[in-house]
Motif scaffolding. Structure first.
Motif, short mmCIF file in Angstrom:
data_model
loop_
_atom_site.label_atom_id
_atom_site.label_comp_id
_atom_site.label_asym_id
_atom_site.label_seq_id
_atom_site.Cartn_x
_atom_site.Cartn_y
_atom_site.Cartn_z
N THR A 1 40.38 37.65 50.66
CA THR A 1 40.10 39.07 50.49
C THR A 1 39.38 39.33 49.17
O THR A 1 38.39 40.08 49.13
CB THR A 1 41.41 39.89 50.54
OG1 THR A 1 42.10 39.62 51.76
CG2 THR A 1 41.11 41.38 50.45
N LYS A 2 39.85 38.71 48.10
CA LYS A 2 39.20 38.88 46.80
C LYS A 2 37.78 38.33 46.82
O LYS A 2 36.86 38.91 46.23
CB LYS A 2 40.01 38.18 45.71
CG LYS A 2 41.33 38.87 45.40
CD LYS A 2 42.20 38.03 44.49
CE LYS A 2 41.61 37.88 43.11
NZ LYS A 2 42.56 37.19 42.19
N LEU A 3 37.58 37.21 47.51
CA LEU A 3 36.25 36.62 47.59
C LEU A 3 35.29 37.55 48.32
O LEU A 3 34.16 37.78 47.85
CB LEU A 3 36.31 35.27 48.30
CG LEU A 3 34.96 34.59 48.52
CD1 LEU A 3 34.32 34.20 47.19
CD2 LEU A 3 35.10 33.38 49.43
N MET A 4 35.70 38.08 49.46
CA MET A 4 34.82 38.96 50.23
C MET A 4 34.55 40.27 49.50
O MET A 4 33.44 40.80 49.57
CB MET A 4 35.43 39.22 51.61
CG MET A 4 35.46 37.98 52.48
SD MET A 4 33.82 37.22 52.59
CE MET A 4 34.24 35.51 52.88
N ARG A 5 35.53 40.75 48.77
CA ARG A 5 35.31 41.95 47.97
C ARG A 5 34.26 41.69 46.89
O ARG A 5 33.36 42.50 46.66
CB ARG A 5 36.63 42.41 47.35
CG ARG A 5 36.51 43.74 46.60
CD ARG A 5 37.86 44.20 46.08
NE ARG A 5 38.75 44.59 47.16
CZ ARG A 5 39.90 44.00 47.43
NH1 ARG A 5 40.32 42.96 46.70
NH2 ARG A 5 40.66 44.43 48.42
N HIS A 6 34.36 40.53 46.25
CA HIS A 6 33.39 40.15 45.22
C HIS A 6 32.00 40.00 45.82
O HIS A 6 31.00 40.51 45.26
CB HIS A 6 33.82 38.83 44.57
CG HIS A 6 32.74 38.17 43.77
ND1 HIS A 6 32.44 38.55 42.48
CD2 HIS A 6 31.86 37.16 44.08
CE1 HIS A 6 31.44 37.81 42.03
NE2 HIS A 6 31.08 36.97 42.98
N VAL B 1 29.54 42.69 44.40
CA VAL B 1 28.74 42.13 43.30
C VAL B 1 27.44 41.50 43.79
O VAL B 1 26.37 41.74 43.23
CB VAL B 1 29.57 41.09 42.51
CG1 VAL B 1 28.74 40.46 41.41
CG2 VAL B 1 30.82 41.76 41.93
N LEU B 2 27.52 40.70 44.85
CA LEU B 2 26.34 39.98 45.31
C LEU B 2 25.45 40.80 46.23
O LEU B 2 24.22 40.73 46.14
CB LEU B 2 26.75 38.69 46.03
CG LEU B 2 27.54 37.67 45.21
CD1 LEU B 2 27.76 36.40 46.01
CD2 LEU B 2 26.84 37.36 43.89
N ASN B 3 26.06 41.58 47.11
CA ASN B 3 25.27 42.32 48.11
C ASN B 3 25.17 43.82 47.84
O ASN B 3 24.49 44.52 48.58
CB ASN B 3 25.85 42.07 49.50
CG ASN B 3 25.76 40.62 49.91
OD1 ASN B 3 24.67 40.06 50.01
ND2 ASN B 3 26.90 39.98 50.16
N LYS B 4 25.87 44.29 46.80
CA LYS B 4 25.82 45.71 46.41
C LYS B 4 26.19 46.63 47.56
O LYS B 4 25.60 47.69 47.76
CB LYS B 4 24.43 46.07 45.89
CG LYS B 4 23.86 45.11 44.85
CD LYS B 4 24.75 45.00 43.62
CE LYS B 4 24.14 44.05 42.59
NZ LYS B 4 25.04 43.81 41.43
N ILE B 5 27.19 46.21 48.34
CA ILE B 5 27.67 47.01 49.47
C ILE B 5 29.04 47.57 49.12
O ILE B 5 29.90 46.83 48.63
CB ILE B 5 27.79 46.14 50.75
CG1 ILE B 5 26.43 45.54 51.11
CG2 ILE B 5 28.34 46.95 51.91
CD1 ILE B 5 26.52 44.53 52.25
N PRO B 6 29.27 48.86 49.38
CA PRO B 6 30.61 49.42 49.11
C PRO B 6 31.65 48.75 50.00
O PRO B 6 31.44 48.55 51.19
CB PRO B 6 30.46 50.91 49.44
CG PRO B 6 29.26 51.00 50.32
CD PRO B 6 28.34 49.89 49.90
#
Length: 324
Positions: free
Chosen positions: A192-197, A201-206
């Motif tokens: 979950t933390k990885l996908m949130r990051h 951070v990487l894809n600039k998606i809310p």
């Protein structure tokens, strides 16, 4: 005005559904890299070549997963008389070819090598990547194959890179007593933390409500939820020797994830941070230091065999990782 509002709501729903589907496919069904591209990368970093791999004496092997998939691998019987085997587990979108870079490092310590294609990758069957939720059982199947083919007294180690690192850490919750050590290279600590990051951070998606919607689809279609994959929980209950490796410039799977895994893991444990390395290229940046740390782990883990009864009584008394 009402018509405009209805149209706007419909457009928002369609956009959200489209983003959810895109994110779901990106996470679980991203396009796989062909062997040619993998070897181009290995050759560009100088760690291995296609010619060397093609010239290896190797045996094609297959096993059947607990849910009926055919899984594929190569067995490299360098030192069968030693009864030492290492299973090398690759990362997301690649295949067993990328694991070739680590062969020499284990051969030098008397290990034969099993390279495997994770489910949905390479020549293995599968529709979805589950980040260790199902793949940990695939590793268990491969461990059993080694024991059946080469003897119940085999000494086995695991090496996993990126998604493979998450897989081998998830396996700690169900580990066989013949598995003596794990090397986890740039693993995630919590899905979950990885996908949130990666979204924020990487894809600039809310992340809200997209992460929640993607998680629902993963449960409905792929059969697992993000919160069911957390190597951080698995390592907290394991006394198996683990080496965590991470590049200091990794932004795809942030470096801090290996650091928090190391902090949570009981002894014995080791941590190697490779200065300047980005995601999954720690070995390419500093192969000498990498190999030294892996060899030190092996020597300490195999040396623990004299204390096997005490070690495995601790392993059995430790509370197992939560079933998912």
């Amino acid at each position: 005005m009402l018509t405009i509002l209805i149209l706007a709501a419909l457009l928002l729903l369609l956009l959200t559904a489209g983003l959810t589907g895109f994110a779901f496919r990106l996470i679980t069904q991203m396009k796989l890299q062909p062997p040619e591209r993998i070897f181009e990368y290995l050759e560009s970093t100088g760690v291995y070549s296609r010619e060397r791999f093609d010239n290896l004496a190797k045996k094609e092997v297959q096993v059947t997963s607990k849910d009926g998939l055919t899984l594929y691998g190569y067995a490299l019987e360098f030192n069968p008389e030693n009864k030492r085997w290492v299973i090398i587990v690759h990362g997301y979108t690649v295949s067993l070819y990328v694991s070739a870079q680590y062969i020499d490092m284990f051969d030098q310590k008397g290990f034969s090598v099993l390279l495997i294609d994770q489910r949905r990758h390479g020549n293995s069957q599968g529709r979805y990547t589950t980040y260790g939720f199902m793949e940990k059982y695939d590793v268990a199947t491969w461990v059993q194959w080694v024991l059946e083919q080469y003897g119940e007294d085999c000494v086995i180690g695991l090496h996993g890179q990126s998604f493979g690192g998450g897989t081998v850490l998830e396996y700690l919750g169900i580990a066989d007593r013949r598995v003596k050590f794990v090397v986890a290279d740039c693993p995630y600590s919590d899905l979950t933390k990885l996908m949130r990051h990666q979204m924020r951070v990487l894809n600039k998606i809310p992340t809200f409500p997209l992460l929640w919607l993607v998680n629902r689809r993963m449960q409905r279609v792929a059969g697992f939820r993000m919160e069911q994959v957390s190597p951080l929980k698995a390592v907290g209950h394991s006394v198996m020797p683990v080496l965590f490796v991470h590049g200091t410039k990794d932004n795809y799977v942030p470096t801090y994830m290996s650091m928090e895994l190391y902090e949570r893991k009981p002894e014995p444990k080791r941590l190697l941070l490779v200065e300047g390395a980005v995601h999954a290229n720690a070995y390419g940046v500093n192969p000498k230091r990498y190999a030294e740390e892996v060899h030190a782990l092996i020597e300490s883990a195999i040396g623990m065999e004299g204390l096997s009864e005490e070690y495995y009584s601790l392993q059995n008394e430790a509370e197992p990782a939560a079933a998912t």
